[in-house]
Design a protein around this motif. Structure first.
Motif, mmCIF file in Angstrom:
data_model
loop_
_atom_site.group_PDB
_atom_site.id
_atom_site.type_symbol
_atom_site.label_atom_id
_atom_site.label_comp_id
_atom_site.label_asym_id
_atom_site.label_seq_id
_atom_site.Cartn_x
_atom_site.Cartn_y
_atom_site.Cartn_z
ATOM 1 N N VAL A 135 -10.756 -38.134 1.817
ATOM 2 C CA VAL A 135 -10.922 -37.376 3.050
ATOM 3 C C VAL A 135 -9.578 -37.348 3.775
ATOM 4 C CG1 VAL A 135 -12.125 -37.191 5.257
ATOM 5 C CG2 VAL A 135 -13.330 -38.075 3.239
ATOM 6 N N GLU A 136 -9.093 -36.148 3.999
ATOM 7 C CA GLU A 136 -7.796 -35.998 4.664
ATOM 8 C C GLU A 136 -7.833 -36.649 6.047
ATOM 9 O OE1 GLU A 136 -4.605 -32.458 5.908
ATOM 10 O OE2 GLU A 136 -6.609 -31.932 5.150
ATOM 11 N N GLY A 137 -6.810 -37.474 6.298
ATOM 12 C CA GLY A 137 -6.728 -38.151 7.591
ATOM 13 C C GLY A 137 -7.400 -39.508 7.610
ATOM 14 N N GLN A 138 -8.221 -39.775 6.599
ATOM 15 C CA GLN A 138 -8.892 -41.085 6.524
ATOM 16 C C GLN A 138 -8.291 -41.947 5.420
ATOM 17 O OE1 GLN A 138 -13.182 -40.843 6.403
ATOM 18 N NE2 GLN A 138 -13.281 -39.375 8.086
ATOM 19 N N ASN A 139 -8.317 -41.439 4.197
ATOM 20 C CA ASN A 139 -7.715 -42.185 3.091
ATOM 21 C C ASN A 139 -6.812 -41.300 2.243
ATOM 22 O OD1 ASN A 139 -9.678 -40.619 1.906
ATOM 23 N ND2 ASN A 139 -10.572 -42.266 0.674
ATOM 24 N N LEU A 140 -6.338 -40.194 2.853
ATOM 25 C CA LEU A 140 -5.496 -39.236 2.137
ATOM 26 C C LEU A 140 -4.625 -38.471 3.137
ATOM 27 C CD1 LEU A 140 -4.958 -37.717 -0.650
ATOM 28 C CD2 LEU A 140 -6.577 -36.013 0.196
ATOM 29 N N VAL A 141 -3.381 -38.237 2.735
ATOM 30 C CA VAL A 141 -2.464 -37.396 3.515
ATOM 31 C C VAL A 141 -2.146 -36.154 2.689
ATOM 32 C CG1 VAL A 141 -0.147 -37.221 4.516
ATOM 33 C CG2 VAL A 141 -1.445 -39.352 4.728
ATOM 34 N N VAL A 142 -2.137 -34.991 3.334
ATOM 35 C CA VAL A 142 -1.745 -33.753 2.655
ATOM 36 C C VAL A 142 -0.481 -33.221 3.338
ATOM 37 C CG1 VAL A 142 -2.404 -31.425 1.952
ATOM 38 C CG2 VAL A 142 -4.146 -33.224 2.078
ATOM 39 N N GLU A 143 0.554 -33.012 2.545
ATOM 40 C CA GLU A 143 1.797 -32.417 3.031
ATOM 41 C C GLU A 143 1.780 -30.934 2.641
ATOM 42 O OE1 GLU A 143 4.465 -33.308 4.706
ATOM 43 O OE2 GLU A 143 3.953 -35.407 5.070
ATOM 44 N N TYR A 144 1.798 -30.054 3.645
ATOM 45 C CA TYR A 144 1.695 -28.612 3.395
ATOM 46 C C TYR A 144 3.077 -27.957 3.398
ATOM 47 C CZ TYR A 144 -3.224 -29.416 4.526
ATOM 48 O OH TYR A 144 -4.501 -29.884 4.543
ATOM 49 N N ARG A 145 3.286 -27.072 2.433
ATOM 50 C CA ARG A 145 4.511 -26.285 2.381
ATOM 51 C C ARG A 145 4.128 -24.828 2.098
ATOM 52 N NH1 ARG A 145 5.582 -30.541 3.985
ATOM 53 N NH2 ARG A 145 7.340 -31.921 3.502
ATOM 54 N N TRP A 146 4.370 -23.961 3.083
ATOM 55 C CA TRP A 146 4.082 -22.538 2.937
ATOM 56 C C TRP A 146 5.381 -21.740 2.951
ATOM 57 C CZ3 TRP A 146 0.422 -25.208 6.142
ATOM 58 C CH2 TRP A 146 -0.899 -25.159 5.666
ATOM 59 N N ALA A 147 5.448 -20.730 2.101
ATOM 60 C CA ALA A 147 6.672 -19.922 1.990
ATOM 61 C C ALA A 147 6.654 -18.695 2.883
ATOM 62 C CB ALA A 147 6.891 -19.505 0.536
ATOM 63 N N GLY A 148 5.546 -18.447 3.581
ATOM 64 C CA GLY A 148 5.482 -17.281 4.461
ATOM 65 C C GLY A 148 5.681 -15.970 3.715
ATOM 66 N N ASN A 149 5.156 -15.920 2.467
ATOM 67 C CA ASN A 149 5.266 -14.744 1.596
ATOM 68 C C ASN A 149 6.710 -14.392 1.235
ATOM 69 O OD1 ASN A 149 2.438 -14.063 1.308
ATOM 70 N ND2 ASN A 149 2.496 -13.555 3.495
ATOM 71 N N GLN A 150 7.593 -15.374 1.332
ATOM 72 C CA GLN A 150 8.959 -15.236 0.834
ATOM 73 C C GLN A 150 9.074 -16.087 -0.431
ATOM 74 O OE1 GLN A 150 12.012 -15.691 3.944
ATOM 75 N NE2 GLN A 150 10.374 -15.498 5.467
ATOM 76 N N PHE A 151 8.837 -15.442 -1.567
ATOM 77 C CA PHE A 151 8.706 -16.179 -2.820
ATOM 78 C C PHE A 151 9.974 -16.958 -3.167
ATOM 79 C CE2 PHE A 151 4.926 -14.127 -2.700
ATOM 80 C CZ PHE A 151 4.266 -13.838 -3.883
ATOM 81 N N ASP A 152 11.135 -16.484 -2.700
ATOM 82 C CA ASP A 152 12.379 -17.167 -3.036
ATOM 83 C C ASP A 152 12.513 -18.518 -2.337
ATOM 84 O OD1 ASP A 152 12.658 -16.096 -0.515
ATOM 85 O OD2 ASP A 152 14.664 -15.261 -0.848
ATOM 86 N N ARG A 153 11.614 -18.810 -1.384
ATOM 87 C CA ARG A 153 11.637 -20.107 -0.706
ATOM 88 C C ARG A 153 10.877 -21.177 -1.485
ATOM 89 N NH1 ARG A 153 9.196 -20.127 4.845
ATOM 90 N NH2 ARG A 153 10.118 -22.217 4.826
#
Length: 300
Positions: A32-50
């Motif tokens: 469960v995120e925030g309880q026994n798990l951390v999720v690191e999010y990375r979004w490219a904002g529809n810029q595929f070269d990122r």
């Protein structure tokens, strides 16, 4: 706590349905995120070269697993690491594009879910033709910024169109403005219907595309039921949320110690046909009984 890296070409706003599914799958394996798990999010904002730099960032912070919905994100993650497990979600044959060695024994550090979009596009086109049998030309919305998927799915759609005597009007869109322009081109050409390709960018623009279809009164076939729930006419394919749930289940199993090479690439066992009768009525369309008979869900 273990850390899962989430890499996608879209944005937080566009990923609501996917993230709901991912969290459901993780929860079912005890995380469960925030309880026994951390999720690191990375979004490219529809810029595929990122995507390559974002993938490297996740590797540098030593996440335990990388989740990568969409082929561009999966390829970027694969290029960034040969050791961190990666769970992908793609719409083309992952063997053909070099993600895994085979479906049953992926090899390496990748496994995931294949939605089989190419074959679905051909079937979706045939169903759309049944809805508007008098239409000789159907538009096909494709994303030129996703070239591998674009090439493979376009090939199958063009072959299917030729087999049933249809002309295809290709419409390329990789930005919000280009989506608007594509619908204007449909109206100007008096094209009678539209097939939206199953692409990570289009799946992040559900509200925009369904609103344009309603504004211009164009019958549109979509690739996932999420479009139909918000007012789209018809969809044939797999649920975005359901696909990410499966990916979440695999990510959870890997966190518990299983290896990607021992987890076969998943494929959908069932494709859903969903129809919105309210939208059909607004468009002045009568859904053929042959199509209604095979529908998995009909929204009244």
């Amino acid at each position: 706590m273990p850390v899962v890296g989430y890499l996608n070409s879209g944005s937080p706003d566009s990923d609501t349905s996917r993230l709901t599914g991912l969290r459901q799958g993780l929860n079912e394996t005890g995380y469960v995120e925030g309880q026994n798990l951390v999720v690191e999010y990375r979004w490219a904002g529809n810029q595929f070269d990122r995507l390559p730099a974002l993938a490297v960032d996740l590797v540098q912070i030593r996440v335990a697993v990388i989740v990568s919905p969409g082929l561009p994100a999966a390829l970027a993650a694969k290029a960034a690491t040969t050791t961190i497990p990666i769970v992908f979600g793609v719409g083309v044959d992952p063997v053909q594009v070099g993600l895994v060695a085979s479906l049953n024994r992926p090899g390496g550090n990748l496994t995931g879910f294949n939605q089989i979009n190419g074959e679905l596009g051909a079937k979706a086109l045939a169903l759309l033709h049944e809805l508007v049998p008098g239409t000789t030309t159907i538009g096909f919305l494709e994303n030129p910024n996703n070239p591998i998927v674009h090439e493979l799915i376009t090939r199958d759609v063009l072959a299917a169109a030729a087999a049933i005597g249809l002309q295809i009007q290709p419409l390329k869109a990789g930005t919000d403005r280009e989506i608007d322009a594509a619908f204007e081109s449909l109206v100007q050409a008096r094209t009678g219907a539209l097939l939206v390709g199953n692409d990570v960018f289009f799946n992040s623009r559900i509200e925009q595309i369904t609103a344009l279809a309603a504004r211009y009164a164009i019958p549109v076939m979509y690739s996932s039921p999420e479009f139909v729930v918000v007012g789209g006419l018809i969809s044939y394919g797999t649920s975005l949320r359901g696909s990410l749930r499966q990916i979440g289940l695999y990510a959870g199993r890997i966190l518990k110690g299983e290896k990607p090479t021992d987890l076969p690439v998943m494929q959908p066992t069932r494709f859903e046909l969903v129809i919105n009768l309210k939208t059909a009525k607004a468009l002045g369309l009568t859904i053929p009984s042959s199509v209604l008979a095979i529908a998995d869900e009909v929204i009244e």
